[in-house]
Scaffold this motif. Structure first.
Motif, PDB file in Angstrom:
ATOM      1  N   UNK A  80       0.843  -1.187   0.000  1.00  0.00           N
ATOM      2  CA  UNK A  80       0.000   0.000   0.000  1.00  0.00           C
ATOM      3  C   UNK A  80       0.885   1.245   0.000  1.00  0.00           C
ATOM      4  N   UNK A  81       0.693   2.110  -0.985  1.00  0.00           N
ATOM      5  CA  UNK A  81       1.583   3.270  -1.133  1.00  0.00           C
ATOM      6  C   UNK A  81       1.467   4.240   0.033  1.00  0.00           C
ATOM      7  N   UNK A  82       0.243   4.437   0.571  1.00  0.00           N
ATOM      8  CA  UNK A  82       0.075   5.346   1.709  1.00  0.00           C
ATOM      9  C   UNK A  82       0.818   4.821   2.931  1.00  0.00           C
ATOM     10  N   UNK A  83       0.687   3.537   3.190  1.00  0.00           N
ATOM     11  CA  UNK A  83       1.387   2.942   4.324  1.00  0.00           C
ATOM     12  C   UNK A  83       2.902   3.049   4.144  1.00  0.00           C
ATOM     13  N   UNK A  84       3.347   2.788   2.927  1.00  0.00           N
ATOM     14  CA  UNK A  84       4.773   2.873   2.634  1.00  0.00           C
ATOM     15  C   UNK A  84       5.285   4.292   2.829  1.00  0.00           C
ATOM     16  N   UNK A  85       4.520   5.280   2.353  1.00  0.00           N
ATOM     17  CA  UNK A  85       4.923   6.680   2.506  1.00  0.00           C
ATOM     18  C   UNK A  85       5.044   7.061   3.976  1.00  0.00           C
ATOM     19  N   UNK A  86       4.098   6.610   4.791  1.00  0.00           N
ATOM     20  CA  UNK A  86       4.126   6.924   6.218  1.00  0.00           C
ATOM     21  C   UNK A  86       5.342   6.293   6.885  1.00  0.00           C
ATOM     22  N   UNK A  87       5.590   5.023   6.594  1.00  0.00           N
ATOM     23  CA  UNK A  87       6.736   4.326   7.190  1.00  0.00           C
ATOM     24  C   UNK A  87       8.054   4.972   6.776  1.00  0.00           C
ATOM     25  N   UNK A  88       8.183   5.272   5.489  1.00  0.00           N
ATOM     26  CA  UNK A  88       9.414   5.902   4.996  1.00  0.00           C
ATOM     27  C   UNK A  88       9.612   7.286   5.599  1.00  0.00           C
ATOM     28  N   UNK A  89       8.517   8.024   5.759  1.00  0.00           N
ATOM     29  CA  UNK A  89       8.617   9.382   6.299  1.00  0.00           C
ATOM     30  C   UNK A  89       9.097   9.352   7.751  1.00  0.00           C
ATOM     31  N   UNK A  90       8.498   8.478   8.569  1.00  0.00           N
ATOM     32  CA  UNK A  90       8.900   8.399   9.978  1.00  0.00           C
ATOM     33  C   UNK A  90      10.365   7.981  10.087  1.00  0.00           C
ATOM     34  N   UNK A  91      10.765   6.988   9.293  1.00  0.00           N
ATOM     35  CA  UNK A  91      12.157   6.529   9.315  1.00  0.00           C
ATOM     36  C   UNK A  91      13.105   7.668   8.959  1.00  0.00           C
ATOM     37  N   UNK A  92      12.761   8.413   7.911  1.00  0.00           N
ATOM     38  CA  UNK A  92      13.604   9.516   7.456  1.00  0.00           C
ATOM     39  C   UNK A  92      13.683  10.640   8.489  1.00  0.00           C
ATOM     40  N   UNK A  93      12.536  11.019   9.072  1.00  0.00           N
ATOM     41  CA  UNK A  93      12.517  12.102  10.049  1.00  0.00           C
ATOM     42  C   UNK A  93      13.297  11.738  11.312  1.00  0.00           C
ATOM     43  N   UNK A  94      13.139  10.507  11.766  1.00  0.00           N
ATOM     44  CA  UNK A  94      13.848  10.083  12.977  1.00  0.00           C
ATOM     45  C   UNK A  94      15.349   9.997  12.722  1.00  0.00           C
TER      46      UNK A  94
END
Length: 329
Positions: free
Chosen positions: A70-84
């Motif tokens: 799911x692209x939305x789920x992937x975007x959320x996971x990638x965003x949190x990983x990147x921000x942290x």
């Protein structure tokens, strides 16, 4: 100028002049967790998984084998990983170890090349689009029916901070997020799920970073107003407003010692506090508390004592982390 307008401006002037002076002060706070001298950290990719909800420890290998479709789920996971990851790198308190290097060692069950690592998952996710019919008048008792749309996104994010040497979970928590978009006249104009919950994800990443590394916090301190119209107090207050803290504090302290004004002593203690001179601040505020144990005085006394303990804890963390953590500042 009308009398009403003159009175309004005069009222605003009085309000401005009567406001107590405030001093924004930036404090460096210790990490919320004591990590026993850890000097290197790795942020592993967040993934989507609704498994292990009742388990404290997540199977770490999943973090490198799960395919998020799911692209939305992937975007959320990638965003949190990147921000942290960015927050840890920006802090500069740890050597940041590649998640790829860590994953290879974890898969091979060999020595992990970091002291701690952070794992995380999007443990639940839902996005609903709601439509509502609205009647719009177009004249002559005629109307058209139009639809408006909103999107609501809700999810849960779980993370763990793990001791790489022992695999012990040092801390874990779950954050639940629910946000709704603004109203749009077309479903195609609705923003992405990530856009809707972005600010909550930013706060989530910041909260995790504060668990493992020192952080900055701005505190607004308020000086007591002088009711005696003392000229030296007024001068000290002007110096504080111009951010000449040392000169202001010195003058307030002189007035307190020479004239015994409680407000002068309180303000001197506040400014010593702002300068990080906790013992000097406590010396004055404790003296005042003996004869004037007002709510303001007792609250400030508690704040000084708390910040003094906080600074001691920060210094201990810096010593334990050695050169790696000190290089960040």
């Amino acid at each position: 100028m009308s009398k009403k307008l003159s009175a309004f401006i005069a009222g605003l002037t009085f309000l401005f002049l009567s406001c107590a002076t405030t001093i924004p002060v930036e404090f460096q706070r210790p990490a919320e967790l004591d990590l026993n001298g850890a000097s290197s950290v790795s942020v592993l990719p967040f993934i989507y998984s609704d498994s292990f909800e009742n388990s404290k420890t997540v199977n770490i290998i999943m973090f490198f084998t799960t395919d998020i479709r799911d692209s939305d789920q992937k975007d959320i996971c990638n965003y949190v990983t990147s921000e942290l990851t960015g927050a840890v790198a920006k802090g500069g308190y740890y050597d940041l170890v590649s998640s790829t290097a860590v994953s290879e060692k974890l898969k091979g069950n060999t020595g992990v090349p970091c002291d701690i690592y952070i794992t995380g998952k999007l443990s639940s996710y839902n996005a609903d689009i709601d439509s509502k019919a609205c009647r719009r008048e177009i004249g002559n008792d005629e109307y058209v029916v139009e639809y408006v749309y909103t999107k609501e996104v809700s999810c849960s994010l779980t993370y763990e901070i793990v001791d790489a040497k022992t695999s012990r979970v040092m801390y874990y928590d779950t954050k639940r997020i629910s946000c709704e978009s603004s109203t749009y006249d077309s479903e195609t104009r609705l923003p992405s799920a990530l856009s809707i919950i972005r600010s909550d994800l930013d706060n989530f990443a910041s909260d995790i970073a504060r668990k493992i590394q020192p952080y900055e916090e701005t505190v607004v301190m308020t000086l007591l107003k002088d009711k005696t119209k003392n000229e030296r107090m007024a001068t000290a207050d002007k110096l504080a407003k111009s951010r000449d803290i040392a000169a202001s504090r010195s003058l307030f302290e002189s007035v307190y010692k020479e004239e015994g004004l409680m407000e002068a002593g309180y303000n001197a203690a506040i400014l010593y506090h702002a300068e990080g001179e906790y013992d000097k601040a406590l010396s004055i505020i404790n003296e005042i508390a003996k004869t004037n144990p007002t709510a303001d005085v007792l609250k400030e006394k508690a704040r000084i004592e708390s910040d003094k303990k906080s600074e001691s804890r920060l210094e201990k963390q810096l010593r334990e982390n050695g050169s790696a953590i000190n290089s960040g500042k």
